[in-house]
Design a protein around this motif. Structure first.
Motif, PDB file in Angstrom:
ATOM      1  N   UNK A 141      57.068  12.008  54.650  1.00 59.70           N
ATOM      2  CA  UNK A 141      56.291  11.017  53.915  1.00 59.70           C
ATOM      3  C   UNK A 141      55.639  11.692  52.714  1.00 59.70           C
ATOM      4  N   UNK A 142      55.045  10.890  51.833  1.00 54.35           N
ATOM      5  CA  UNK A 142      54.540  11.396  50.556  1.00 54.35           C
ATOM      6  C   UNK A 142      53.124  10.891  50.312  1.00 54.35           C
ATOM      7  N   UNK A 143      52.309  11.748  49.738  1.00 52.60           N
ATOM      8  CA  UNK A 143      50.883  11.455  49.571  1.00 52.60           C
ATOM      9  C   UNK A 143      50.628  10.107  48.906  1.00 52.60           C
ATOM     10  N   UNK A 144      51.287   9.858  47.802  1.00 56.95           N
ATOM     11  CA  UNK A 144      50.941   8.681  47.001  1.00 56.95           C
ATOM     12  C   UNK A 144      51.626   7.408  47.461  1.00 56.95           C
ATOM     13  N   UNK A 145      52.285   7.467  48.622  1.00 59.73           N
ATOM     14  CA  UNK A 145      53.015   6.292  49.108  1.00 59.73           C
ATOM     15  C   UNK A 145      52.562   5.847  50.488  1.00 59.73           C
ATOM     16  N   UNK A 331      51.513  13.863  61.438  1.00 56.72           N
ATOM     17  CA  UNK A 331      52.280  13.572  60.223  1.00 56.72           C
ATOM     18  C   UNK A 331      52.194  14.751  59.276  1.00 56.72           C
ATOM     19  N   UNK A 332      53.273  14.960  58.544  1.00 55.64           N
ATOM     20  CA  UNK A 332      53.306  15.978  57.498  1.00 55.64           C
ATOM     21  C   UNK A 332      53.542  15.280  56.167  1.00 55.64           C
ATOM     22  N   UNK A 333      52.594  15.461  55.249  1.00 57.07           N
ATOM     23  CA  UNK A 333      52.578  14.715  53.996  1.00 57.07           C
ATOM     24  C   UNK A 333      52.940  15.646  52.836  1.00 57.07           C
ATOM     25  N   UNK A 334      53.968  15.287  52.079  1.00 58.65           N
ATOM     26  CA  UNK A 334      54.328  16.057  50.888  1.00 58.65           C
ATOM     27  C   UNK A 334      53.365  15.736  49.755  1.00 58.65           C
ATOM     28  N   UNK A 335      52.906  16.794  49.081  1.00 59.86           N
ATOM     29  CA  UNK A 335      51.922  16.598  48.019  1.00 59.86           C
ATOM     30  C   UNK A 335      52.174  17.609  46.906  1.00 59.86           C
TER      31      UNK A 335
END
Length: 834
Positions: A141-145, A331-335
């Motif tokens: 998953x992605x930070x801004x989404x 969860x692991x968040x791409x940033x």
């Protein structure tokens, strides 16, 4: 009849069920007001064998009566069904117990075709998952989404972020008279700062509007009369497009709208400045989900653990709460902020300050992947210093990689380049992190079919980076949708390497469909990988952006791909192992972390100390077409209709177009009969296949070739002696040239697309043409299987051509569009419900 209640069949509030009651009679009205084509409601009505009726404004709706039953406790219950599926139990006290919903995948496919072909089982999905296989992680998953539009709106109001005048105009938001007057006064002040700007015309206007702001709380609370309409428009801008599949150009635009909130800057002008945090008017906002969120945010402001949270920290809290609501515990968040010198230290301080309290409240553990873009976002890349882009990323990563909250790194962005171009960067990452046993290297690969070797090449890039005796790191592949056939020699080699190195594959089916990377679900490889014993997990890719969440995603995998209980159990076991290992690694890294330090100061010093030169090879793509071909770069004619020939430039790297006699005969006929004063040809940059045929045979016609913004020596040499006019793309990669067709043609005029051959880039071009507000026509060669699958998902908007003569039809549309040039108000037409 009196209003009784309302609920939604989808996560994005696009399919609205409104209930009305008179006496004991309960009726429903189903509407899809945010979908302008009417395809969604028409296909749903057809699927459920229900009649369409019309509102006074001409919009379609479905209406009917909901039968009342007496249950075993002698209580009344209204049971609402669509087709043979129970959707909800509705009780006389107003309680609604929803039993089924429509996943984002089905909604998207229903929205863009006039001939939807999924059955009721895959469309109306019962929201139940066996406890033993329920997924508890979101590993992609992605930070801004991550946050829903409603939550972003609520946070924007509470934190009183500034909202640009440009977006108010772009979204056609309504302003009160006083708001309009104040914004115009502020705009005049901003304009004075740009008196000496080299920008002119619309570019200068855009810059001024981008730097003229209104307090977002004032925008909504200061104009409650228009709040419902404005919120609906803002909500739509914060998710991918509604009426069909999007492409990456749409995604990039959505990210810009989201940045206003996710990276929001607090407005200098406060709303209700005497006690602005009370914001009492919020209760009058005409959306109960936003009201409830604001009520909780205001309550949080009195919690000593949360009282001083900034916007980013508050977002982390609500990300965790959103995960808690769907049973996700890790969860692991791409940033990308974690590899930026100007942001990384402060972001880590923000995380360290609030995550313990957030985890204690929600039970959700958040970790982060430091994300490097394989290429900068198209829409902001002019602000990037290309020479230092990866060097800065690597130096910052070196400084923060041991932080307990940093689980690893990620290579993100649209897959337009061969991953081998980043071989030196991957090698540097492997070397910089080899002393961190738990560090994860995740690479986005195989998301589209343009570069089917990228998954294998990603693994081999990591292999090649290892010194003798080094252990292969933890590696995950994001998407892995397209590879060579697993039955081929290359496919078997891929399977062997995945197994040997314990590489984990992550799948996000909803984003694959909504971003036009998957139109035919039967080609999805997940079951094949599971049968081969490959470790696979689920992610959401930033579910809020795509109208999904962990539960909806798992239900979609189960229904759309026919996953069995055992299939899901295998995936659950993989994620259990990842979660357990990651939590243990966090404790070890936390124990090794220096104590009693100011996190931001500490990491700023570490970043300064880590700065060093890392050898990175120079890209072969470095020649400037503006310099090489300045005399051939010419504006597209505005008085003619473009005939866009797709057949050679838009293939994947392993696919070559072969000419067929019937197709060349069609082009001969078209060239012979078309009028050069009315039409011109447009081709891609490779000058091969049918595009080359046009270049060689369409004498007397203007022919325009779109080329990348950076060229290799061989590409430049090939273009050098061609008698062709040029347009320079906004993208440096040939695979991204399709975006410029959108910006320069589809968004500005009607056109004819004649598609003979192509892969993902061709599908994106075709989808972009369909998504455009200008009504163009696309012809697709029935003999091209990949494009045929794309066309079937766009039934009603595509014309197939076979071996017969279709020049008549192409010329008919060209002449029709040419006549419309003299009546521009007639040219721009959108499809409406009516």
């Amino acid at each position: 009849m009196d209003y009784f209640g309302q609920f939604y069949l989808d996560s994005e509030k696009d399919i609205i069920i409104t209930l009305y009651k008179e006496g004991k009679t309960l009726r429903y009205v189903l509407r899809t007001p945010h979908h302008t084509t009417g395809n969604l409601i028409t296909n749903l009505a057809h699927l459920c064998h229900l009649p369409i009726t019309y509102e006074k404004n001409g919009y379609k709706m479905i209406e009917g009566q909901i039968p009342c039953y007496i249950d075993g406790h002698n209580q009344q219950v209204y049971i609402f069904r669509l087709g043979n599926t129970k959707v909800a139990n509705i009780y006389p006290d107003g309680q609604i117990d929803q039993k089924a919903s429509i996943p984002a995948i089905a909604k998207t496919l229903m929205s863009q075709t006039k001939d939807y072909d999924l059955d009721e089982f895959k469309t109306l999905v019962k929201t139940y998952i066996r406890e033993e296989v329920k997924f508890h992680s979101d590993l992609h998953t992605h930070r801004n989404a991550n946050l829903s539009p409603d939550l972003l709106i609520a946070l924007g109001i509470f934190h009183q972020i500034r909202y640009p005048y440009y977006y108010i105009k772009k979204l056609n938001l309504s302003l009160s008279a006083s708001q309009k007057r104040q914004l115009e006064m502020d705009r005049q002040k901003v304009a004075k700062d740009y008196r000496d700007s080299p920008l002119t015309g619309k570019y200068l206007d855009r810059r001024i509007d981008d730097h003229t702001f209104i307090n977002f709380a004032e925008l909504i609370l200061g104009n409650l009369d228009d709040a419902a309409e404005n919120i609906a428009k803002i909500r739509t801008s914060l998710a991918v497009m509604k009426d069909g599949q999007a492409v990456f150009t749409n995604l990039e635009k959505v990210y810009l709208y989201r940045y206003v909130f996710t990276k929001g800057i607090v407005s200098e002008k406060k709303y209700l400045i005497d006690d602005y945090r009370k914001l009492q008017d919020y209760r009058n906002i005409p959306d109960q989900d936003i009201v409830k969120a604001l009520a909780q945010i205001l309550k949080d402001s009195h919690n000593p653990y949360y009282a001083h949270m900034n916007l980013y920290q508050n977002e982390l809290l609500w990300v965790a709460r959103s995960y808690q609501a769907v049973g996700v515990t890790y969860a692991e968040i791409s940033d990308t902020a974690l590899v930026k010198k100007s942001e990384a230290a402060q972001v880590l301080q923000d995380i360290h300050e609030v995550m313990p309290a957030i985890t204690q409240e929600t039970g959700v553990t958040l970790r982060f992947l430091a994300a490097m873009r394989r290429i900068p976002l198209t829409i902001v890349k002019d602000a990037v210093d290309h020479d230092n882009y990866f060097l800065e990323n690597l130096n910052v990563l070196n400084a923060i990689a041991k932080d307990p909250y940093v689980a690893g790194c990620d290579f993100v962005g649209e897959e337009l380049n061969d991953i081998k171009e980043l071989k030196d960067v991957i090698k540097a990452v492997v070397k910089l992190t080899k002393d961190i046993p738990s560090f994860v290297i995740r690479i986005h690969a195989g998301e589209n079919d343009s570069l089917p070797d990228n998954v294998l090449n990603s693994i081999e890039c990591v292999e090649d980076a290892l010194a003798e005796g080094d252990t292969f790191p933890h590696m995950r592949i994001g998407h892995g949708l397209y590879t060579p056939s697993l039955k081929t020699q290359k496919g078997q080699k891929l399977l062997e390497k995945i197994k040997a190195h314990h590489v984990i594959l992550e799948f996000q089916i909803t984003s694959n469909v909504r971003l036009n990377n998957l139109s035919n679900l039967k080609y999805h490889p997940l079951k094949q990988y599971l049968n081969e014993g490959i470790a696979c997990v689920q992610g959401t890719d930033g579910g809020a952006l795509y109208g999904t969440n962990s539960i909806d995603e798992q239900l979609s995998l189960e229904r759309m791909l026919d996953l069995t209980f055992d299939d899901q159990l295998k995936m659950r076991q993989v994620e259990d192992q990842i979660i357990a290992y990651s939590l243990n690694a966090f404790e070890e890294k936390m124990a090794a972390m220096p104590k009693d330090i100011a996190i931001a100061d500490y990491y700023n010093k570490q970043i300064a100390l880590s700065a060093k030169d890392i050898p990175l090879s120079v890209s072969k793509r470095h020649l400037d077409p503006y310099t090489l071909f300045k005399d051939q770069i010419t504006p597209l004619p505005t008085h003619k209709i473009p005939l866009i020939v797709v057949g050679g430039s838009f293939n994947n790297i392993t696919h070559n177009t072969r000419l067929r006699a019937p197709e060349t005969a069609l082009l001969d006929d078209l060239i012979k009969r078309a009028d050069p004063s009315k039409v011109f040809f447009v081709i891609g940059p490779k000058l091969t296949g049918y595009e080359k045929y046009v270049l060689e045979h369409a004498q007397g016609f203007d022919i325009f070739c779109f080329v990348p913004s950076l060229l290799t020596a061989s590409e430049a040499q090939k273009l050098k002696h061609q008698n062709v006019k040029m347009r320079v793309s906004i993208e440096s990669s040939p695979l991204g040239v399709y975006k410029s067709f959108t910006y320069e043609i589809f968004k500005r005029r009607q056109s004819i697309i004649i598609a003979f051959d192509g892969n993902s880039a061709a599908s994106n071009l075709i989808q972009d043409a369909k998504n455009s507000s200008y009504k163009s026509r696309t012809f697709i060669d029935y003999h091209c299987r990949i494009l045929k699958d794309k066309a079937k998902s766009l039934q009603g908007y595509i014309t197939f051509f076979y071996d017969g003569d279709h020049a008549d039809s192409m010329l008919h549309y060209a002449n029709t569009y040419y006549r419309a040039l003299s009546h521009p108000e007639e040219q721009k037409r959108k499809h409406h419900h009516s």
